[in-house]
Design a protein around this motif. Structure first.
Motif, PDB file in Angstrom:
ATOM      1  N   ILE A   3      -1.075   7.579  -8.660  1.00 47.06           N
ATOM      2  CA  ILE A   3      -2.232   6.741  -8.313  1.00 47.06           C
ATOM      3  C   ILE A   3      -1.846   5.736  -7.228  1.00 47.06           C
ATOM      4  CG2 ILE A   3      -3.814   5.002  -9.227  1.00 47.06           C
ATOM      5  CD1 ILE A   3      -3.724   6.466 -11.893  1.00 47.06           C
ATOM      6  N   VAL A   4      -0.671   5.110  -7.369  1.00 46.19           N
ATOM      7  CA  VAL A   4      -0.227   4.135  -6.362  1.00 46.19           C
ATOM      8  C   VAL A   4      -0.097   4.811  -5.002  1.00 46.19           C
ATOM      9  CG1 VAL A   4       1.618   2.579  -5.670  1.00 46.19           C
ATOM     10  CG2 VAL A   4       1.046   2.777  -8.053  1.00 46.19           C
ATOM     11  N   VAL A   5       0.596   5.975  -4.998  1.00 49.41           N
ATOM     12  CA  VAL A   5       0.889   6.632  -3.723  1.00 49.41           C
ATOM     13  C   VAL A   5      -0.394   7.127  -3.055  1.00 49.41           C
ATOM     14  CG1 VAL A   5       2.028   8.613  -2.680  1.00 49.41           C
ATOM     15  CG2 VAL A   5       3.243   7.236  -4.340  1.00 49.41           C
ATOM     16  N   SER A   6      -1.298   7.757  -3.845  1.00 50.65           N
ATOM     17  CA  SER A   6      -2.517   8.273  -3.208  1.00 50.65           C
ATOM     18  C   SER A   6      -3.354   7.118  -2.663  1.00 50.65           C
ATOM     19  CB  SER A   6      -3.321   9.129  -4.190  1.00 50.65           C
ATOM     20  OG  SER A   6      -3.592   8.413  -5.360  1.00 50.65           O
ATOM     21  N   GLY A   7      -3.434   6.012  -3.418  1.00 50.62           N
ATOM     22  CA  GLY A   7      -4.170   4.847  -2.923  1.00 50.62           C
ATOM     23  C   GLY A   7      -3.568   4.307  -1.644  1.00 50.62           C
ATOM     24  N   ALA A   8      -2.225   4.243  -1.601  1.00 52.94           N
ATOM     25  CA  ALA A   8      -1.567   3.686  -0.416  1.00 52.94           C
ATOM     26  C   ALA A   8      -1.752   4.596   0.803  1.00 52.94           C
ATOM     27  CB  ALA A   8      -0.081   3.475  -0.704  1.00 52.94           C
ATOM     28  N   VAL A   9      -1.674   5.932   0.577  1.00 55.71           N
ATOM     29  CA  VAL A   9      -1.830   6.865   1.704  1.00 55.71           C
ATOM     30  C   VAL A   9      -3.233   6.755   2.293  1.00 55.71           C
ATOM     31  CG1 VAL A   9      -2.079   9.318   2.237  1.00 55.71           C
ATOM     32  CG2 VAL A   9      -0.057   8.517   1.039  1.00 55.71           C
ATOM     33  N   VAL A  10      -4.249   6.750   1.406  1.00 54.49           N
ATOM     34  CA  VAL A  10      -5.630   6.641   1.892  1.00 54.49           C
ATOM     35  C   VAL A  10      -5.842   5.271   2.545  1.00 54.49           C
ATOM     36  CG1 VAL A  10      -8.041   6.695   1.196  1.00 54.49           C
ATOM     37  CG2 VAL A  10      -6.433   8.266   0.164  1.00 54.49           C
ATOM     38  N   GLY A  11      -5.223   4.236   1.970  1.00 53.60           N
ATOM     39  CA  GLY A  11      -5.333   2.896   2.536  1.00 53.60           C
ATOM     40  C   GLY A  11      -4.749   2.833   3.933  1.00 53.60           C
ATOM     41  N   LEU A  12      -3.556   3.451   4.129  1.00 56.61           N
ATOM     42  CA  LEU A  12      -2.936   3.493   5.461  1.00 56.61           C
ATOM     43  C   LEU A  12      -3.873   4.156   6.459  1.00 56.61           C
ATOM     44  CD1 LEU A  12       0.800   4.564   5.014  1.00 56.61           C
ATOM     45  CD2 LEU A  12      -0.046   2.602   6.261  1.00 56.61           C
ATOM     46  N   PHE A  13      -4.496   5.271   6.028  1.00 54.21           N
ATOM     47  CA  PHE A  13      -5.387   6.020   6.910  1.00 54.21           C
ATOM     48  C   PHE A  13      -6.572   5.162   7.339  1.00 54.21           C
ATOM     49  CE2 PHE A  13      -9.050   8.840   7.420  1.00 54.21           C
ATOM     50  CZ  PHE A  13      -8.585   9.674   8.417  1.00 54.21           C
ATOM     51  N   PHE A  14      -7.274   4.586   6.362  1.00 49.21           N
ATOM     52  CA  PHE A  14      -8.445   3.771   6.702  1.00 49.21           C
ATOM     53  C   PHE A  14      -8.041   2.512   7.456  1.00 49.21           C
ATOM     54  CE2 PHE A  14     -10.847   5.849   3.038  1.00 49.21           C
ATOM     55  CZ  PHE A  14     -11.508   6.678   3.916  1.00 49.21           C
ATOM     56  N   GLY A  15      -6.868   1.961   7.092  1.00 46.89           N
ATOM     57  CA  GLY A  15      -6.390   0.768   7.777  1.00 46.89           C
ATOM     58  C   GLY A  15      -6.155   1.038   9.254  1.00 46.89           C
ATOM     59  N   LEU A  16      -5.443   2.153   9.549  1.00 47.05           N
ATOM     60  CA  LEU A  16      -5.188   2.496  10.950  1.00 47.05           C
ATOM     61  C   LEU A  16      -6.483   2.839  11.674  1.00 47.05           C
ATOM     62  CD1 LEU A  16      -1.916   4.618  10.920  1.00 47.05           C
ATOM     63  CD2 LEU A  16      -2.276   2.375  11.912  1.00 47.05           C
ATOM     64  N   ALA A  17      -7.419   3.489  10.946  1.00 45.23           N
ATOM     65  CA  ALA A  17      -8.671   3.893  11.587  1.00 45.23           C
ATOM     66  C   ALA A  17      -9.516   2.681  11.958  1.00 45.23           C
ATOM     67  CB  ALA A  17      -9.446   4.819  10.660  1.00 45.23           C
ATOM     68  N   SER A  18      -9.506   1.640  11.101  1.00 48.02           N
ATOM     69  CA  SER A  18     -10.389   0.502  11.374  1.00 48.02           C
ATOM     70  C   SER A  18      -9.714  -0.554  12.231  1.00 48.02           C
ATOM     71  CB  SER A  18     -10.882  -0.110  10.067  1.00 48.02           C
ATOM     72  OG  SER A  18      -9.791  -0.476   9.270  1.00 48.02           O
ATOM     73  N   GLY A  19      -8.375  -0.638  12.195  1.00 48.40           N
ATOM     74  CA  GLY A  19      -7.674  -1.590  13.032  1.00 48.40           C
ATOM     75  C   GLY A  19      -7.714  -3.015  12.491  1.00 48.40           C
ATOM     76  N   HIS A  20      -7.260  -3.953  13.323  1.00 45.96           N
ATOM     77  CA  HIS A  20      -7.176  -5.354  12.913  1.00 45.96           C
ATOM     78  C   HIS A  20      -8.573  -5.951  12.766  1.00 45.96           C
ATOM     79  CE1 HIS A  20      -6.284  -9.691  13.340  1.00 45.96           C
ATOM     80  NE2 HIS A  20      -5.171  -9.362  12.749  1.00 45.96           N
ATOM     81  N   ALA A  21      -8.712  -6.856  11.789  1.00 44.53           N
ATOM     82  CA  ALA A  21     -10.018  -7.465  11.517  1.00 44.53           C
ATOM     83  C   ALA A  21     -10.563  -8.192  12.740  1.00 44.53           C
ATOM     84  CB  ALA A  21      -9.902  -8.421  10.336  1.00 44.53           C
ATOM     85  N   GLY A  22      -9.664  -8.721  13.607  1.00 39.60           N
ATOM     86  CA  GLY A  22     -10.091  -9.429  14.812  1.00 39.60           C
ATOM     87  C   GLY A  22     -10.820  -8.519  15.793  1.00 39.60           C
ATOM     88  N   ASP A  23     -10.526  -7.187  15.726  1.00 45.13           N
ATOM     89  CA  ASP A  23     -11.170  -6.253  16.648  1.00 45.13           C
ATOM     90  C   ASP A  23     -12.677  -6.180  16.427  1.00 45.13           C
ATOM     91  OD1 ASP A  23      -8.660  -5.830  17.412  1.00 45.13           O
ATOM     92  OD2 ASP A  23      -8.456  -3.803  16.605  1.00 45.13           O
ATOM     93  N   ASP A  24     -13.090  -6.325  15.140  1.00 50.17           N
ATOM     94  CA  ASP A  24     -14.514  -6.232  14.816  1.00 50.17           C
ATOM     95  C   ASP A  24     -15.304  -7.306  15.556  1.00 50.17           C
ATOM     96  OD1 ASP A  24     -13.559  -4.343  13.200  1.00 50.17           O
ATOM     97  OD2 ASP A  24     -13.961  -5.393  11.308  1.00 50.17           O
ATOM     98  N   ALA A  25     -14.778  -8.556  15.496  1.00 53.27           N
ATOM     99  CA  ALA A  25     -15.462  -9.677  16.134  1.00 53.27           C
ATOM    100  C   ALA A  25     -15.523  -9.459  17.646  1.00 53.27           C
ATOM    101  CB  ALA A  25     -14.725 -10.976  15.802  1.00 53.27           C
TER     102      ALA A  25
END
Lengths: 171, 177
Positions: A145-167
């Motif tokens: 559960i930890v690993v699958s959550g972290a892998v998906v988190g890395l994917f979405f994190g890289l896809a969305s980028g830094h929070a400052g980019d949104d602004a």
């Protein structure tokens, strides 16, 4: 990115980078072939991941490998149906909850053994038939559960980028 | 060395060279995925299926997707060259490093040798003899990972957890929304 308006649009270098930028803006292609393939393959990949996770006690594999394979299912769905819709489909706090639950499950097994008077993670202290086997499998599920959550988190994190980019994008 | 091993090793070395030398980053990433797949087969040939499975899932699978996702956000410099220009200094340093690591090769026992330290060690004998009735699982690797070294594995799980939290902090996000 400096938005200097090019006076002549047919400058080959400029139009090339323009095309690249447009491609980067929409990396998602609505391909019916990819969508159909993922629709068929995803359940099998998920089953394989669960098998590797649960059956790691008796064959090759375990929580780490199985967790990555299960996480890959979400990556496949995101690639086929678009990152944004997939992220909306999974609720925002689900991944964080999953990762915390995984670590808590692992620690919980260890503390349960402690509660029955054994040492930390001493599975045989828990008064259950085949306690060691079930303890190990629960721990593997926790890792998965930890690993699958972290892998998906890395994917979405890289896809969305830094929070400052949104602004930046909104302004 | 069997022909299968020779072919796989040649493929791994070729894919590694392609990863280092190809100019286009996309081609380099694909070569890197092929390299990881080759290394996964090498682990299988060395009778380490647990490691091979990890290499195939993480190295060839997830890492490739994450790399692709990253370069999708960048701009590819247009160039006609297929290969990068090799920097002689960097090449020299790499060659020196490989030579330094290569000196340890002669100290390694042959693959599958019965006199290798790992095969004659008392710890190995203990695990192989007692893992099944003490831990109750048939895979001795899992028995060591989750039972004998369970506390270390808890540490590994917490490292993955910390990596996830670190990602949220670096991206300045509370949740991945």
């Amino acid at each position: 990115m400096s938005a200097v308006a090019a006076p002549d649009g047919d400058d080959p270098e400029e139009s090339e980078s323009q095309r690249q930028r447009e491609r980067a803006d929409r990396p998602y292609v609505e391909s019916p072939i990819i969508m159909a393939t993922v629709r068929i393959v995803a359940p099998f990949v998920f089953t394989l991941g669960a098998f590797v996770m649960f059956h790691g006690a008796d064959s090759a594999g375990g929580g780490f490998q199985g967790g990555v394979i299960v996480g890959t299912v979400i990556l496949m769905v995101a690639i086929a149906f678009g990152v944004e819709p997939t992220r909306d489909w999974l609720s925002a706090s689900l991944l964080t909850t999953l990762v915390v639950v995984g670590v808590a499950l692992f620690m919980g097994v260890g503390l349960t053994a402690l509660a029955f008077g054994g040492a930390f993670l001493e599975y045989t202290a828990i008064p259950v038939h085949h306690a060691s086997k079930y303890g190990i499998e629960l721990v593997e599920v926790g890792i998965g559960i930890v690993v699958s959550g972290a892998v998906v988190g890395l994917f979405f994190g890289l896809a969305s980028g830094h929070a400052g980019d949104d602004a930046e994008a909104e302004s | 060395m069997t022909p299968v091993e020779a072919v796989v090793l040649a493929f791994v070395v070729g894919a590694a060279l392609a990863t280092a030398l190809l100019r286009d980053v996309l081609a380099s990433i694909i070569a890197f995925a092929a390299y990881s797949l080759g290394v996964a087969v090498v682990w299988l040939l060395l009778r380490a299926p647990d490691v091979g499975l990890t290499e195939a899932a993480v190295g060839a699978g997830v890492t490739t997707v994450l790399f692709l996702l990253t370069i999708a956000k960048t701009v590819r410099p247009a160039s006609e060259d297929l290969f990068v220009d090799v920097d002689p200094t960097a090449l020299g340093v790499s060659a020196l490093l490989v030579a330094a690591l290569g000196t340890t090769l002669s100290a390694l026992p042959p693959v599958g040798s019965s006199s290798a330290p790992v095969a004659t060690s008392r710890v190995t004998a203990y695990y192989l003899e007692n893992a099944y009735h003490e831990a109750g699982v048939k895979n001795a690797v899992t028995a060591v990972l989750a039972a004998y070294r369970g506390f270390d594995t808890l540490g590994e799980a917490v490292v993955v957890f910390a990596g996830f939290v670190g990602l949220l902090v670096v991206l300045d996000r509370g949740v991945l929304a």
